[in-house]
Scaffold this motif. Structure first.
Motif, PDB file in Angstrom:
ATOM      1  N   LEU A  18      10.939  29.964  52.213  1.00 30.26           N
ATOM      2  CA  LEU A  18       9.985  29.447  53.184  1.00 30.26           C
ATOM      3  C   LEU A  18      10.599  28.299  53.952  1.00 30.26           C
ATOM      4  N   SER A  19      10.485  28.349  55.277  1.00 31.22           N
ATOM      5  CA  SER A  19      10.966  27.238  56.083  1.00 31.22           C
ATOM      6  C   SER A  19      10.053  26.056  55.886  1.00 31.22           C
ATOM      7  N   CYS A  20      10.589  24.894  56.128  1.00 27.10           N
ATOM      8  CA  CYS A  20       9.863  23.684  55.755  1.00 27.10           C
ATOM      9  C   CYS A  20       9.488  22.833  56.938  1.00 27.10           C
ATOM     10  N   CYS A  21       8.846  23.432  57.925  1.00 30.24           N
ATOM     11  CA  CYS A  21       8.204  22.651  58.969  1.00 30.24           C
ATOM     12  C   CYS A  21       6.707  22.805  58.778  1.00 30.24           C
ATOM     13  N   SER A  22       5.965  21.809  59.207  1.00 32.63           N
ATOM     14  CA  SER A  22       4.512  21.845  59.066  1.00 32.63           C
ATOM     15  C   SER A  22       3.914  22.240  60.399  1.00 32.63           C
ATOM     16  N   ILE A  23       3.004  23.242  60.407  1.00 31.85           N
ATOM     17  CA  ILE A  23       2.469  23.737  61.661  1.00 31.85           C
ATOM     18  C   ILE A  23       0.954  23.871  61.608  1.00 31.85           C
ATOM     19  N   SER A  24       0.331  23.744  62.775  1.00 37.36           N
ATOM     20  CA  SER A  24      -1.099  23.989  62.926  1.00 37.36           C
ATOM     21  C   SER A  24      -1.301  24.698  64.243  1.00 37.36           C
ATOM     22  N   LEU A  25      -2.458  25.329  64.410  1.00 38.11           N
ATOM     23  CA  LEU A  25      -2.680  26.221  65.542  1.00 38.11           C
ATOM     24  C   LEU A  25      -3.883  25.797  66.354  1.00 38.11           C
ATOM     25  N   HIS A  26      -3.715  25.807  67.705  1.00 38.52           N
ATOM     26  CA  HIS A  26      -4.858  25.694  68.594  1.00 38.52           C
ATOM     27  C   HIS A  26      -5.314  27.102  68.914  1.00 38.52           C
ATOM     28  N   LEU A  27      -6.487  27.478  68.436  1.00 34.60           N
ATOM     29  CA  LEU A  27      -6.951  28.846  68.618  1.00 34.60           C
ATOM     30  C   LEU A  27      -7.378  29.074  70.054  1.00 34.60           C
ATOM     31  N   GLY A  28      -6.959  30.195  70.596  1.00 35.37           N
ATOM     32  CA  GLY A  28      -7.350  30.576  71.943  1.00 35.37           C
ATOM     33  C   GLY A  28      -7.808  32.009  71.930  1.00 35.37           C
ATOM     34  N   SER A  29      -8.347  32.477  73.040  1.00 37.06           N
ATOM     35  CA  SER A  29      -8.784  33.859  73.113  1.00 37.06           C
ATOM     36  C   SER A  29      -7.586  34.771  73.108  1.00 37.06           C
ATOM     37  N   VAL A 254      21.590  13.720  51.435  1.00 34.80           N
ATOM     38  CA  VAL A 254      22.588  12.650  51.493  1.00 34.80           C
ATOM     39  C   VAL A 254      23.196  12.385  50.123  1.00 34.80           C
ATOM     40  N   VAL A 255      24.514  12.213  50.114  1.00 34.00           N
ATOM     41  CA  VAL A 255      25.255  11.759  48.940  1.00 34.00           C
ATOM     42  C   VAL A 255      26.123  10.582  49.373  1.00 34.00           C
ATOM     43  N   ASP A 256      25.978   9.447  48.701  1.00 38.96           N
ATOM     44  CA  ASP A 256      26.760   8.243  49.027  1.00 38.96           C
ATOM     45  C   ASP A 256      26.634   7.874  50.509  1.00 38.96           C
ATOM     46  N   ASP A 257      25.422   7.924  51.008  1.00 43.39           N
ATOM     47  CA  ASP A 257      25.108   7.541  52.392  1.00 43.39           C
ATOM     48  C   ASP A 257      25.801   8.407  53.438  1.00 43.39           C
ATOM     49  N   LYS A 258      26.225   9.601  53.055  1.00 42.88           N
ATOM     50  CA  LYS A 258      26.778  10.565  53.998  1.00 42.88           C
ATOM     51  C   LYS A 258      25.997  11.866  53.897  1.00 42.88           C
ATOM     52  N   MET A 259      25.742  12.466  55.033  1.00 42.14           N
ATOM     53  CA  MET A 259      24.954  13.704  55.061  1.00 42.14           C
ATOM     54  C   MET A 259      25.801  14.873  54.578  1.00 42.14           C
ATOM     55  N   ILE A 260      25.324  15.555  53.543  1.00 45.93           N
ATOM     56  CA  ILE A 260      26.012  16.759  53.071  1.00 45.93           C
ATOM     57  C   ILE A 260      25.412  18.004  53.710  1.00 45.93           C
ATOM     58  N   GLY A 261      24.272  17.843  54.397  1.00 44.52           N
ATOM     59  CA  GLY A 261      23.648  18.992  55.038  1.00 44.52           C
ATOM     60  C   GLY A 261      22.247  18.684  55.507  1.00 44.52           C
ATOM     61  N   LEU A 262      21.597  19.735  56.020  1.00 45.46           N
ATOM     62  CA  LEU A 262      20.268  19.620  56.616  1.00 45.46           C
ATOM     63  C   LEU A 262      19.295  20.511  55.847  1.00 45.46           C
ATOM     64  N   ALA A 263      18.203  19.936  55.347  1.00 48.28           N
ATOM     65  CA  ALA A 263      17.196  20.720  54.640  1.00 48.28           C
ATOM     66  C   ALA A 263      16.554  21.716  55.597  1.00 48.28           C
ATOM     67  N   PHE A 264      16.318  22.953  55.122  1.00 50.72           N
ATOM     68  CA  PHE A 264      15.691  23.925  56.024  1.00 50.72           C
ATOM     69  C   PHE A 264      14.716  24.875  55.358  1.00 50.72           C
ATOM     70  N   SER A 265      14.723  25.033  54.035  1.00 48.03           N
ATOM     71  CA  SER A 265      13.770  25.951  53.420  1.00 48.03           C
ATOM     72  C   SER A 265      13.695  25.701  51.923  1.00 48.03           C
ATOM     73  N   HIS A 266      12.700  26.340  51.303  1.00 50.08           N
ATOM     74  CA  HIS A 266      12.626  26.334  49.852  1.00 50.08           C
ATOM     75  C   HIS A 266      12.206  27.720  49.389  1.00 50.08           C
ATOM     76  N   LEU A 267      12.391  27.992  48.124  1.00 45.11           N
ATOM     77  CA  LEU A 267      12.106  29.308  47.564  1.00 45.11           C
ATOM     78  C   LEU A 267      10.632  29.412  47.225  1.00 45.11           C
ATOM     79  N   GLY A 268       9.943  30.377  47.855  1.00 48.68           N
ATOM     80  CA  GLY A 268       8.540  30.579  47.575  1.00 48.68           C
ATOM     81  C   GLY A 268       8.314  31.090  46.159  1.00 48.68           C
ATOM     82  N   GLY A 269       7.277  30.611  45.496  1.00 49.38           N
ATOM     83  CA  GLY A 269       6.948  31.061  44.156  1.00 49.38           C
ATOM     84  C   GLY A 269       7.778  30.402  43.062  1.00 49.38           C
ATOM     85  N   ALA A 270       8.590  29.422  43.430  1.00 52.36           N
ATOM     86  CA  ALA A 270       9.413  28.722  42.437  1.00 52.36           C
ATOM     87  C   ALA A 270       9.220  27.225  42.609  1.00 52.36           C
ATOM     88  N   GLU A 271       9.565  26.479  41.585  1.00 51.61           N
ATOM     89  CA  GLU A 271       9.414  25.033  41.628  1.00 51.61           C
ATOM     90  C   GLU A 271      10.763  24.368  41.890  1.00 51.61           C
TER      91      GLU A 271
END
Length: 571
Positions: A18-29, A254-271
């Motif tokens: 699952l991607s990890c952005c938070s979204i909401s919807l403006h309902l339209g016709s 971040v590790v030691d104040d350096k970026m090792i990467g960019l968070a983008f998703s997590h595994l659904g149904g797992a902790e």
């Protein structure tokens, strides 16, 4: 036995991440077309992750694959992961100063009605300041956005931003700000020059749901693999046991104040199983866009299989000292193409491949061998070592310049379409098939398309026969009109020819119709149970404007196709 480049399965199956952005919807016709609507919603749900499916806050959400659905978020975050053994990292004020919250108003395409857009979706994610006075975030946080703003930690104002470059395949995007003075007080976060080690302690910064202030979670690196993000784009992926939740997308690990990467998703149904795009992939992306054009990652599109089976080795007369993978089907069958069926690929550059198709990175990490393609390519070619008929040889493999058919996306552009009379023509892209697999009864439709021999299935992932080849299909039911009387539902039908002329792509179809002087337009579709439609050409032309007005459609086609159509009008 493991195989590579399964042209249907690899293209259509996705992991339950699952991607990890938070979204909401403006309902339209929204006008309801039951099947197309369900499909469009599933498309939207799938595209938000590019590499994975989307998640939402506890509100109705529409993701860029087109469908509207209810997505839920746990009422409480998952339990904290066990603390790593040894010294624990502490949050850094310098890192916090480089992390921003990203706000975007997203208008995703509607695949059932390609002339329209979905209702506006408000998305929040995270981002990080990088060199060049830019902000790095995930593509799925900002793709198809009409407005983007960023807000620094503890700041009371928002700054407008625009997309400078985007790569949905690897889920990365770079933003430019309207006010460069922001960067005078918010310095770029340095990136690590090498991959982290397994069990390294990591801090993940971002703005997940549940609050408005900056959040910092702890975890360790548990796995590093070379995987498919959004087929055919593959890359390294870091797995963490840190809590990564909706809204964390685009925040730095971040590790030691350096970026090792960019968070983008997590595994659904797992902790506490989260995923990070490593800095190595980020650097490749930034080098690619340095000239202002994103060309995409080189890939390995051959079909291959492992060399573990003893009978297979005996059949190929492979000695005990030879390891590698078997080329089952080369990407091209041209006589000049350097790879042939039954070749045993043993090295990429100077790196040996083992019988499981793995190569070593450092002393304690093994990943699938296609990882090396992105590093070994020079001047558009990749040096390989192979064994053919018992003889070892070196060859240079040309890096493909064209993706396989259908397996491509629009980037940040909306789909092209063209309307003639009651018919809506489109080109098949990756989002089409991804949305179909997630739609209600989607697999039943996949089975139907497979049974009827539809090119949407047969040609998915196949090599282009010529540059610019595309699959043209009908995206919607016929508009109500006497011209389509007696014809069945055309949705999903693939256009094979117009008046006997093969259709190369959507632009070519527009040219064929534009230049025709025949009394009738004969449109032949591919596959079993497909109809051939015969329309009176002049009546189709005269009825188009009436149909557009009746359905509130402002343009007969997308701008790129209308320039072709208007080059000289049909008589």
């Amino acid at each position: 036995m493991k195989t590579g480049h399964d042209t249907i399965g690899a293209a259509l199956l996705t992991t339950k991440t699952l991607s990890c952005c938070s979204i909401s919807l403006h309902l339209g016709s929204m006008r309801s077309i039951p099947l197309a609507l369900n499909f469009t919603c599933a498309f939207l749900a799938g595209f938000m992750a590019t590499a994975d499916a989307a998640t939402s806050t506890a509100s109705t959400s529409a993701t860029p694959d087109g469908l509207t659905q209810q997505l839920t978020v746990p009422l409480a975050p998952p339990p904290s992961s066990p603390e790593a053994i040894g010294p624990q990292p502490t949050p850094s004020s310098a890192v916090e100063n480089s992390v921003v919250k990203v706000f975007s108003s997203m208008r995703a395409p509607d695949l059932a009605k390609p002339w329209a857009k979905q209702a506006s979706t408000e998305v929040t994610g995270s981002g990080v300041v990088i060199d060049g006075k830019r902000v790095l975030t995930n593509a799925h946080v900002v793709v198809f956005s009409s407005e983007i703003q960023i807000q620094a930690n503890q700041a009371g104002d928002k700054i407008s931003a625009t997309i400078d470059a985007i790569a949905p395949g690897i889920d990365l995007a770079v933003l430019k700000l309207e006010d460069d003075k922001f960067f005078n007080t918010h310095r770029p976060l340095p990136r690590a020059e090498k991959l982290p080690d397994i069990k390294d302690a990591v801090l993940v910064y971002g703005y997940p749901t549940g609050g408005t202030s900056l959040s910092v979670t702890k975890g360790i690196v548990s796995r590093i693999e070379f995987v498919s993000y959004s087929f055919p784009t593959s890359g390294l992926r870091i797995q963490l046991d840190a809590a990564i939740n909706p809204g964390n997308s685009g925040g730095p690990a971040v590790v030691d104040d350096k970026m090792i990467g960019l968070a983008f998703s997590h595994l659904g149904g797992a902790e506490n199983i989260g995923y990070v795009i490593p800095s190595e992939e980020i650097d490749l992306f930034l080098r690619d866009i340095a000239d202002g054009i994103y060309e995409g990652k080189p890939g390995f599109y051959e079909e291959w299989q492992t060399l573990e089976n003893p009978a297979l080795r005996a059949f190929l007369h492979i000695g005990e000292g030879v390891q590698g993978v078997v080329i089952r089907r080369p990407y091209s069958d041209d006589a000049s193409y350097p790879l042939k069926q039954w070749d045993v690929l043993t090295e990429i550059g100077d790196a040996p491949i083992d019988d499981q198709g793995m190569i070593k990175i450092g002393s304690n990490l093994r990943v699938h061998f296609p990882y090396l393609i992105q590093h070994a390519v020079k001047n558009g070619r990749v040096p390989l070592t192979l064994v053919r008929a018992g003889k070892q040889m070196r060859v240079d493999l040309p890096a493909p310049t064209d993706y396989p058919l259908i397996i491509r996306d629009w980037g940040n552009s909306y789909p092209s379409y063209f309307i003639l009379g009651p018919v809506v023509f489109c080109e098949a892209m990756a989002q089409l098939m991804g949305g179909l697999t997630r739609a209600p009864h989607g697999m039943e439709w996949m089975m139907y398309l497979a049974y009827t021999g539809s090119p949407l299935i047969k040609e998915c992932g196949e090599k282009q026969e010529f540059s610019g080849q595309r699959v043209v299909y009908i995206s919607s039911p016929f508009f109500p009109h006497k011209l389509s009387k007696g014809y069945g539902n055309p949705t999903w039908k693939v256009v094979q020819s117009v008046n006997g002329h093969p259709v190369k792509n959507l632009a070519n179809l527009v040219e064929l119709i534009r230049d025709s002087n025949d009394e009738f337009l004969t449109i032949e579709c591919a596959g079993r149970s497909a109809e051939t439609w015969v329309f009176p050409r002049k009546e189709m032309l005269s009825a188009t404007e009436e149909i557009l007005n009746d359905n509130g459609i402002r343009s007969q086609g997308s701008s790129n196709l209308m320039s072709i159509w208007m080059a000289h009008l049909p008589k």
